[in-house]
Design an enzyme around this catalytic site. Structure first.
Site, mmCIF file in Angstrom:
data_model
loop_
_atom_site.group_PDB
_atom_site.id
_atom_site.type_symbol
_atom_site.label_atom_id
_atom_site.label_comp_id
_atom_site.label_asym_id
_atom_site.label_seq_id
_atom_site.Cartn_x
_atom_site.Cartn_y
_atom_site.Cartn_z
ATOM 1 N N ASN A 132 0.867 -1.188 0.000
ATOM 2 C CA ASN A 132 0.000 0.000 0.000
ATOM 3 C C ASN A 132 0.905 1.240 0.000
ATOM 4 O O ASN A 132 1.577 1.533 0.980
ATOM 5 C CB ASN A 132 -0.900 -0.045 1.245
ATOM 6 C CG ASN A 132 -1.812 1.150 1.348
ATOM 7 O OD1 ASN A 132 -1.501 2.232 0.865
ATOM 8 N ND2 ASN A 132 -2.951 0.952 1.997
ATOM 9 N N ASP B 189 -0.447 -3.957 9.892
ATOM 10 C CA ASP B 189 -1.810 -4.391 9.593
ATOM 11 C C ASP B 189 -2.726 -3.466 10.366
ATOM 12 O O ASP B 189 -2.524 -3.231 11.562
ATOM 13 C CB ASP B 189 -2.061 -5.851 9.975
ATOM 14 C CG ASP B 189 -3.274 -6.382 9.221
ATOM 15 O OD1 ASP B 189 -3.185 -6.514 7.982
ATOM 16 O OD2 ASP B 189 -4.317 -6.638 9.849
ATOM 17 N N SER B 190 -3.698 -2.923 9.668
ATOM 18 C CA SER B 190 -4.486 -1.864 10.284
ATOM 19 C C SER B 190 -5.908 -1.878 9.761
ATOM 20 O O SER B 190 -6.218 -2.570 8.791
ATOM 21 C CB SER B 190 -3.821 -0.511 10.003
ATOM 22 O OG SER B 190 -3.461 -0.404 8.640
ATOM 23 N N TYR C 248 -10.416 5.164 4.771
ATOM 24 C CA TYR C 248 -11.564 5.753 5.460
ATOM 25 C C TYR C 248 -11.260 7.140 6.048
ATOM 26 O O TYR C 248 -12.091 7.691 6.766
ATOM 27 C CB TYR C 248 -12.025 4.811 6.588
ATOM 28 C CG TYR C 248 -12.422 3.427 6.117
ATOM 29 C CD1 TYR C 248 -13.732 3.144 5.734
ATOM 30 C CD2 TYR C 248 -11.483 2.391 6.049
ATOM 31 C CE1 TYR C 248 -14.098 1.867 5.294
ATOM 32 C CE2 TYR C 248 -11.831 1.116 5.615
ATOM 33 C CZ TYR C 248 -13.137 0.865 5.242
ATOM 34 O OH TYR C 248 -13.493 -0.392 4.815
ATOM 35 N N ASP C 249 -10.084 7.705 5.747
ATOM 36 C CA ASP C 249 -9.722 9.026 6.294
ATOM 37 C C ASP C 249 -10.797 10.097 6.065
ATOM 38 O O ASP C 249 -11.052 10.909 6.970
ATOM 39 C CB ASP C 249 -8.395 9.523 5.697
ATOM 40 C CG ASP C 249 -7.183 8.877 6.350
ATOM 41 O OD1 ASP C 249 -7.318 8.346 7.468
ATOM 42 O OD2 ASP C 249 -6.101 8.897 5.741
HETATM 43 P P1 ITT Z 1 -0.836 -4.239 2.911
HETATM 44 O O1 ITT Z 1 -1.524 -5.473 3.449
HETATM 45 O O2 ITT Z 1 -0.021 -4.513 1.688
HETATM 46 O O3 ITT Z 1 -0.076 -3.508 3.958
HETATM 47 P P2 ITT Z 1 -3.537 -3.151 2.760
HETATM 48 O O4 ITT Z 1 -4.087 -1.805 2.375
HETATM 49 O O5 ITT Z 1 -4.243 -4.351 2.186
HETATM 50 O O6 ITT Z 1 -1.966 -3.185 2.416
HETATM 51 P P3 ITT Z 1 -4.395 -3.892 5.431
HETATM 52 O O7 ITT Z 1 -4.713 -5.297 5.092
HETATM 53 O O8 ITT Z 1 -3.702 -3.580 6.719
HETATM 54 O O9 ITT Z 1 -3.486 -3.212 4.314
HETATM 55 O O10 ITT Z 1 -5.757 -3.067 5.345
HETATM 56 C C1 ITT Z 1 -5.779 -1.761 5.816
HETATM 57 C C2 ITT Z 1 -7.078 -1.084 5.381
HETATM 58 O O11 ITT Z 1 -7.623 -0.383 6.517
HETATM 59 C C3 ITT Z 1 -6.783 -0.027 4.333
HETATM 60 O O12 ITT Z 1 -6.906 -0.547 3.025
HETATM 61 C C4 ITT Z 1 -7.830 1.036 4.650
HETATM 62 O O13 ITT Z 1 -9.062 0.671 4.095
HETATM 63 C C5 ITT Z 1 -7.933 0.949 6.177
HETATM 64 N N1 ITT Z 1 -6.956 1.839 6.818
HETATM 65 C C6 ITT Z 1 -5.840 1.466 7.541
HETATM 66 N N2 ITT Z 1 -5.146 2.536 7.935
HETATM 67 C C7 ITT Z 1 -5.815 3.611 7.478
HETATM 68 C C8 ITT Z 1 -5.573 4.999 7.539
HETATM 69 O O14 ITT Z 1 -4.479 5.500 8.108
HETATM 70 N N3 ITT Z 1 -6.469 5.798 6.959
HETATM 71 C C9 ITT Z 1 -7.549 5.318 6.351
HETATM 72 N N4 ITT Z 1 -7.841 4.018 6.213
HETATM 73 C C10 ITT Z 1 -6.974 3.158 6.766
#
Ligand code: ITT
Length: 215
Positions: free
Chosen positions: A11, A75-76, A168-169
């Protein structure tokens, strides 16, 4: 001595934020920070765990094993109170996995956000509490992984505002500044209070200790 580490994320928004956060957390550590995009032959690891910590650990350990480098994963996601903590670990695929589709990340982010807003359209303002949660994992070949968590609490707006950030920011209004969504923050303002900033700041002593040990 320059230490090379790799960010276990595809990402690019996370990569952008993590570079800035690590630059302030580890200013003196002389890190050369690569990202997963520089290792295109390493397959993406399926996120099969049901916790942020579990998935962060999977991503860090897989990239560390494949590259031989210390790997940092994030992971977030967004935990909405009235939805019992969902989308949670399903935040990136809340409107469907979209596997095999040509949708861009921005299109998937928009679809996820629109679905979430629709699902909670009838929820009154007093019950629109939510938190962004981040698990940061450090994986180093031959060492036990470490995970640190961070969060930021806030409320969900009724419609998107702002163009900075991602995911979702545009609907997340942090308690620390209820006049703006996170997409109306500058990068530095967001990093100062964000789940990601908090998780990687918590990781600072571990990074210092482990990276000096791994020489
Ligand atoms: P990687 O697994 O490659 O790191 P990803 O985007 O798939 O990329 P995640 O599985 O951790 O990562 O999913 C995180 C999702 O949560 C992300 O796509 C957003 O929809 C949301 N998210 C996480 N952090 C955020 C932030 O700082 N602002 C807004 N949305 C966020």
């Amino acid at each position: 001595m320059t230490r090379r580490i790799v960010l276990a994320t595809r990402n690019e928004h996370k990569v952008h934020e993590l570079r800035q956060i690590l630059a302030s957390v580890c200013r003196d550590l002389d890190l050369e920070i690569a990202s997963a995009a520089q290792f295109p032959d390493v397959p993406e690891v399926p996120e099969t765990e049901v916790t942020f910590a579990g998935n962060a650990r999977l991503k860090a350990e897989a990239l560390a094993a494949a590259t031989g480098l210390p790997a940092l994963a994030d992971d977030s996601g967004l935990a909405v109170e009235v939805l019992g903590g969902c989308p949670g670990v399903f935040s990136a695929r809340w409107s469907g996995s979209h596997a095999g589709e040509s949708a861009t990340r921005a299109e998937r982010d928009r679809a996820n956000l629109e679905l979430l807003l629709e699902q909670i359209a009838d929820v009154p303002d007093a019950h629109r509490g939510a938190a962004f949660v981040c698990a940061a994992a450090l994986g180093i070949p031959g060492q036990e992984s470490v995970v640190c968590e961070g969060r930021v609490t806030g409320r969900l707006a009724r419609s998107p505002r702002g163009s900075n950030g991602f995911g979702y920011d545009p609907v997340f209004v942090p308690d620390a500044d209820p006049a703006r969504t996170l997409a109306e923050f500058t990068d530095a303002e967001k990093n100062a209070i964000s789940h990601r900033g908090n998780a990687f700041r918590a990781m600072e002593p571990v990074l210092r200790e482990r990276l000096s040990r791994d020489v």
